[in-house]
Write an enzyme that holds these catalytic residues in place. Sequence first.
Site, PDB file in Angstrom:
ATOM      1  N   ARG A 121       0.795  -1.228   0.000  1.00  0.00           N
ATOM      2  CA  ARG A 121       0.000   0.000   0.000  1.00  0.00           C
ATOM      3  C   ARG A 121       0.827   1.279   0.000  1.00  0.00           C
ATOM      4  O   ARG A 121       0.583   2.177  -0.814  1.00  0.00           O
ATOM      5  CB  ARG A 121      -0.955   0.008   1.202  1.00  0.00           C
ATOM      6  N   ASP A 128      -5.403  -4.160   2.996  1.00  0.00           N
ATOM      7  CA  ASP A 128      -4.067  -4.644   2.629  1.00  0.00           C
ATOM      8  C   ASP A 128      -4.182  -5.740   1.569  1.00  0.00           C
ATOM      9  O   ASP A 128      -4.612  -6.857   1.864  1.00  0.00           O
ATOM     10  CB  ASP A 128      -3.360  -5.180   3.868  1.00  0.00           C
TER      11      ASP A 128
END
Length: 147
Positions: A15, A120
Amino acid sequence: MTHRILFVCLGNICRSPAAEGVFRARAPHHSSDSAGTMGWHAGNPPYGPMQSAARSRGLDLSDLRARQFTAADFNRFDLIIGMDDTNIADIESLRPPGNETPVRLLTDFAPETGANHVPDPYYTRDFDGALDLIEAAIDGLSSHLDR
């Protein structure tokens, strides 16, 4: 005015490097970096599937390397952006006394998405979904910084 922005996630392989890559492409007049709250992947490039998803959008993340967030980052950046509430808590746990550097969630800059964090993709496997959310939030962040 040039801003110094730090993007932070858990391992700094999905990310936060993706956010840094999108930000570099869309707001090249600002400086940025990324880090992870944990040091498991320090020195490693972004996760292969995230690099592939980013590459399909014209973003090259191959030059990025993971590093761990440190208390010194509070003095090196104007704004620190976490991907979820756990990242925010881990960042805040290292805040030096008296430091006032703002710490925000990336999704704060994309209220229209209705998301309260960036899931995630290392676990969800939805790299494109994460990138969609990151891109929307980076557009909002860029507008916010350039006001």
